[in-house]
Design a protein around this motif. Structure first.
Motif, mmCIF file in Angstrom:
data_model
loop_
_atom_site.group_PDB
_atom_site.id
_atom_site.type_symbol
_atom_site.label_atom_id
_atom_site.label_comp_id
_atom_site.label_asym_id
_atom_site.label_seq_id
_atom_site.Cartn_x
_atom_site.Cartn_y
_atom_site.Cartn_z
ATOM 1 N N GLU A 76 0.840 -1.193 0.000
ATOM 2 C CA GLU A 76 0.000 0.000 0.000
ATOM 3 C C GLU A 76 0.874 1.243 0.000
ATOM 4 O O GLU A 76 1.819 1.350 0.779
ATOM 5 N N VAL A 77 0.560 2.177 -0.883
ATOM 6 C CA VAL A 77 1.279 3.447 -0.969
ATOM 7 C C VAL A 77 0.735 4.367 0.122
ATOM 8 O O VAL A 77 -0.466 4.646 0.162
ATOM 9 N N ASP A 78 1.619 4.830 0.994
ATOM 10 C CA ASP A 78 1.214 5.713 2.091
ATOM 11 C C ASP A 78 1.386 7.175 1.686
ATOM 12 O O ASP A 78 0.511 7.989 1.924
ATOM 13 N N GLU A 79 2.526 7.511 1.098
ATOM 14 C CA GLU A 79 2.814 8.877 0.639
ATOM 15 C C GLU A 79 3.472 8.830 -0.722
ATOM 16 O O GLU A 79 4.185 7.879 -1.035
ATOM 17 N N VAL A 80 3.260 9.879 -1.507
ATOM 18 C CA VAL A 80 3.885 10.008 -2.822
ATOM 19 C C VAL A 80 4.644 11.328 -2.846
ATOM 20 O O VAL A 80 4.066 12.379 -2.555
ATOM 21 N N ALA A 81 5.937 11.272 -3.164
ATOM 22 C CA ALA A 81 6.755 12.485 -3.238
ATOM 23 C C ALA A 81 6.361 13.289 -4.478
ATOM 24 O O ALA A 81 6.297 12.743 -5.588
ATOM 25 N N ALA A 82 6.094 14.568 -4.280
ATOM 26 C CA ALA A 82 5.751 15.445 -5.401
ATOM 27 C C ALA A 82 6.895 15.447 -6.403
ATOM 28 O O ALA A 82 8.066 15.503 -6.034
ATOM 29 N N ASP A 83 6.564 15.328 -7.667
ATOM 30 C CA ASP A 83 7.531 15.327 -8.766
ATOM 31 C C ASP A 83 8.485 14.129 -8.750
ATOM 32 O O ASP A 83 9.456 14.106 -9.483
ATOM 33 N N GLY A 84 8.219 13.136 -7.898
ATOM 34 C CA GLY A 84 9.044 11.933 -7.879
ATOM 35 C C GLY A 84 8.555 10.929 -8.911
ATOM 36 O O GLY A 84 7.522 11.120 -9.567
ATOM 37 N N PRO A 85 9.285 9.826 -9.081
ATOM 38 C CA PRO A 85 8.901 8.812 -10.062
ATOM 39 C C PRO A 85 7.488 8.258 -9.849
ATOM 40 O O PRO A 85 6.768 8.032 -10.823
ATOM 41 N N ALA A 86 7.092 8.046 -8.605
ATOM 42 C CA ALA A 86 5.758 7.498 -8.340
ATOM 43 C C ALA A 86 4.672 8.479 -8.770
ATOM 44 O O ALA A 86 3.670 8.086 -9.364
ATOM 45 N N ALA A 87 4.862 9.757 -8.464
ATOM 46 C CA ALA A 87 3.885 10.777 -8.871
ATOM 47 C C ALA A 87 3.798 10.857 -10.390
ATOM 48 O O ALA A 87 2.708 10.949 -10.960
ATOM 49 N N LYS A 88 4.953 10.812 -11.047
ATOM 50 C CA LYS A 88 4.967 10.875 -12.514
ATOM 51 C C LYS A 88 4.283 9.659 -13.133
ATOM 52 O O LYS A 88 3.713 9.754 -14.213
ATOM 53 N N ALA A 89 4.335 8.516 -12.438
ATOM 54 C CA ALA A 89 3.669 7.304 -12.928
ATOM 55 C C ALA A 89 2.171 7.326 -12.632
ATOM 56 O O ALA A 89 1.427 6.508 -13.154
ATOM 57 N N GLY A 90 1.732 8.252 -11.774
ATOM 58 C CA GLY A 90 0.314 8.372 -11.458
ATOM 59 C C GLY A 90 -0.110 7.677 -10.176
ATOM 60 O O GLY A 90 -1.303 7.557 -9.910
ATOM 61 N N LEU A 91 0.849 7.211 -9.362
ATOM 62 C CA LEU A 91 0.488 6.574 -8.102
ATOM 63 C C LEU A 91 -0.062 7.599 -7.124
ATOM 64 O O LEU A 91 0.359 8.758 -7.131
#
Length: 85
Positions: free
Chosen positions: A15-30
Motif C-alpha cells: 500500500e502506498v502511504d505517501e507520494v513524493a511530489a515530482d518523484g517517479p511514483a507521482a509521474k507514474a500516477g500513483l
C-alpha cells in the motif's frame, strides 16, 4: 521510487502511504492508498518482495506496476531514479 509504503497494510501487496511530489511514483500516477500487486512482472505480497523485484534494476529503467485503486486493477509504468542522499 518516490513513495513511502504503509507498514500497517495487512493484505497482499504494497500500500502506498505517501507520494513524493515530482518523484517517479507521482509521474507514474500513483496516489496514496494505491496497492501495488505486481512489479516488474513479479507478484509482490509485501515491501520486501517489492524491493527484491526491482533490485536488479537501475536508475532510468522503466518497470510496469499492477496497481489496485478503488477495487479496480490497472497498470502504470514507473521510471526508476537515483536515490537522493
Amino acid at each position: 521510487t518516490g513513495f513511502r509504503p504503509s507498514f500497517d497494510y495487512d493484505d497482499l501487496g504494497v500500500e502506498v502511504d505517501e507520494v513524493a511530489a515530482d518523484g517517479p511514483a507521482a509521474k507514474a500516477g500513483l496516489k496514496p492508498g494505491d496497492v501495488i500487486k505486481r512489479a516488474a512482472g513479479r507478484r509482490v505480497r509485501n515491501f520486501d518482495e517489492f524491493k527484491e523485484a526491482i533490485a536488479s534494476k537501475k536508475p532510468g529503467d522503466a518497470i510496469k506496476l499492477a496497481v489496485l485503486r478503488n477495487e479496480k486493477e490497472f497498470e502504470v509504468t514507473l521510471t526508476l531514479a537515483a536515490i537522493q542522499k
